[in-house]
Design an enzyme around this catalytic site. Structure first.
Site, mmCIF file in Angstrom:
data_model
loop_
_atom_site.group_PDB
_atom_site.id
_atom_site.type_symbol
_atom_site.label_atom_id
_atom_site.label_comp_id
_atom_site.label_asym_id
_atom_site.label_seq_id
_atom_site.Cartn_x
_atom_site.Cartn_y
_atom_site.Cartn_z
ATOM 1 N N GLU B 119 -35.847 -2.333 57.558
ATOM 2 C CA GLU B 119 -35.321 -1.211 56.770
ATOM 3 C C GLU B 119 -34.978 -1.744 55.387
ATOM 4 O O GLU B 119 -34.281 -2.758 55.259
ATOM 5 C CB GLU B 119 -34.074 -0.640 57.477
ATOM 6 C CG GLU B 119 -33.160 0.240 56.642
ATOM 7 C CD GLU B 119 -33.791 1.546 56.176
ATOM 8 O OE1 GLU B 119 -34.251 2.329 57.023
ATOM 9 O OE2 GLU B 119 -33.820 1.779 54.938
ATOM 10 N N ASP B 168 -41.196 4.923 60.567
ATOM 11 C CA ASP B 168 -40.262 6.050 60.559
ATOM 12 C C ASP B 168 -39.800 6.243 59.121
ATOM 13 O O ASP B 168 -38.677 5.903 58.750
ATOM 14 C CB ASP B 168 -39.085 5.674 61.482
ATOM 15 C CG ASP B 168 -38.023 6.761 61.541
ATOM 16 O OD1 ASP B 168 -38.322 7.899 61.137
ATOM 17 O OD2 ASP B 168 -36.899 6.457 61.976
ATOM 18 N N ASP B 171 -40.448 11.279 53.418
ATOM 19 C CA ASP B 171 -41.672 11.835 52.835
ATOM 20 C C ASP B 171 -42.215 10.926 51.730
ATOM 21 O O ASP B 171 -41.474 10.128 51.157
ATOM 22 C CB ASP B 171 -41.382 13.242 52.301
ATOM 23 C CG ASP B 171 -41.026 14.189 53.437
ATOM 24 O OD1 ASP B 171 -41.628 14.049 54.509
ATOM 25 O OD2 ASP B 171 -40.147 15.040 53.256
#
Lengths: 301, 301
Positions: B119, B168, B171
């Protein structure tokens, strides 16, 4: 007749906001370009506006009924699911649905000799003819008969008449409340011919599951086979609409359409959502829905 | 890094309004009870609020990422689709997804020996640990390794490492833009083991079909088998989320999971959305999607 809905839908700063106490705190908003109709009929508040990105939008008692851009998703599912579970649908009744969208789909079957529209509110028919012609134009087709009358009463007075009955009702908290009760399913059963089927607007599973369980249980007390299907309609809250089906046939497998539509059929019928695979798929429910409904819905695996 | 999104999402009169120029004039609104986090990280605007009816809600750059009430629909689909297409997934990489929801689902497989979370934004991980514990608690599991790093770069530097890679991402118009490009799919391909699969957030078919066609076509240039599935998530605009899958195996039938989950498995794994039947049917697309994607997506019939 007094409508008793408690919606507080508003147009504010150029946006239509759909608000319903049944799904408190969650709302779909559409940008408004122009208000085309805003009036009160004998039965309900009627609003039609031109939206920025979904074409013209019909709103009854504050709830979005259809938009020109995505209505095909709903009309195709509520129509082609039951039509393709009947060997030869000839006479079809549509209760509610004064916008004409369902009738347009029903008329795509050559076997159909008559479609009766029973819409309680003449004003809905009139404003849709003017502002939603892609749906309502079909109402002048010679195979269509229009009754401006209470659907439940019409069904009661016409036993053994229809092969397929589609109930295209708004939500059960307004004028359409009677169309979600056991008594109505009993009358629908009587109104059907021998291999007849019903298909009704079945609410939205993510928000209305307890109500849906009640409705499907009532339906199961009347019909030997009950099915429940899902499809995506972007402008219905949560994006998914349910379809409740009942058949007079024992052990009907709802997931198996009696006729498969070829790619050529889909083209000819101008189908943009429904396919025979979509039909089969629609009865496979997410686990939380399946477990809630499996005791009352035969199509739940 | 400067984010370049043009959303104008606001909280007004107690409602959060999601606004995105990609789906102009259409907006989901959630009633706000309390703002819990509102800050700007190095990469994006981060908002977490307690909503009236969907629990706590994570918003990045103005777009809803997940709500406590319906996140299961998304996490289950993006995870269990690829996991059940691999014979024995051991090492899994999750790119993005700092909320931990996907990791929680991946850890439900006993075959999994390590999950790496990559992440880019440490602040997302930190605020989710505090305010979305039902998702982020799993990040302390001994099988989880966390890298605070750029996902594309991590993938590039770790060839032949993972059986399943789940992207994941938000947009493609903000920090995640690189995660929707052909170059990234090439790097994912290299990062996978022999029978490896990827599954990526695949946008919303009703609003983004041209973009989806482009993305799936890029993916098809790299992966011999490409699949595209749909599932319902109420708080994602239009209610439907797409999942793009790619496999290194030739002629993979995406609709056939390699293991079927029994009712007991579903209970043990606490699955509320995914079932093996849902898996199979998720690849049956509405006709307008099927016809748009059939040249580039192998799972389109």
């Amino acid at each position: 007749m007094e409508s008793n809905y408690k919606n507080e839908s508003v147009i504010e700063n150029g946006w239509f906001r759909e608000i319903n106490t049944s799904w408190d705190g969650f709302s779909i908003n559409l940008k408004v370009e122009e208000i085309l109709v805003q009036q009160k009929s004998e039965f309900q508040d009627i609003l039609i506006f031109k939206s920025k990105s979904f074409g013209n939008v019909l709103v009854l008692n504050g709830i979005i009924q259809c938009t020109e851009r995505d209505e095909f998703t709903y009309q195709e599912m509520i129509t082609h699911l039951p039509m393709n579970l009947h060997p030869e649908p000839r006479r079809v009744l549509v209760v509610g649905g004064g916008d004409g969208g369902v009738i347009r789909e029903v008329l795509k079957y050559k076997s159909v000799t008559e479609v009766v529209l029973c819409e309680i509110d003449q004003m809905v028919i009139d404003v849709c003819k003017e502002h939603l012609p892609s749906m309502a134009d079909c109402l002048t087709d010679p195979r269509v008969t229009i009754h401006t009358a209470d659907g439940a009463e019409y069904v009661r007075n016409n036993p053994n008449q229809f092969d397929v009955i589609i109930t295209d009702a708004p939500d059960p908290d307004g004028v359409a409340a009677d169309l979600f009760k056991k008594k109505y399913y009993q009358e629908l059963h009587t109104c059907l011919t021998e291999k007849g089927l019903i298909c009704c607007q079945g609410e939205t599973v993510f928000l209305d599951l307890p109500v849906i369980k009640e409705i499907t249980a009532s339906c199961k007390e009347i019909f030997p086979s009950v099915g429940y299907a899902l499809g995506n309609t972007p402008t219905y809250i949560s994006g998914v609409m349910g379809y409740l089906l009942g058949s007079k046939q024992q052990n009907l497998d709802f997931s198996k359409p009696v006729r498969r539509l070829s790619d050529e059929d889909l083209d000819t019928m101008k189908l943009r959502y429904y396919t025979s695979d979509v039909h089969t798929t629609a009865f496979n429910l997410p686990n939380y829905v399946r477990t809630a409904l499996k005791d009352v819905v035969d199509s739940c695996r």
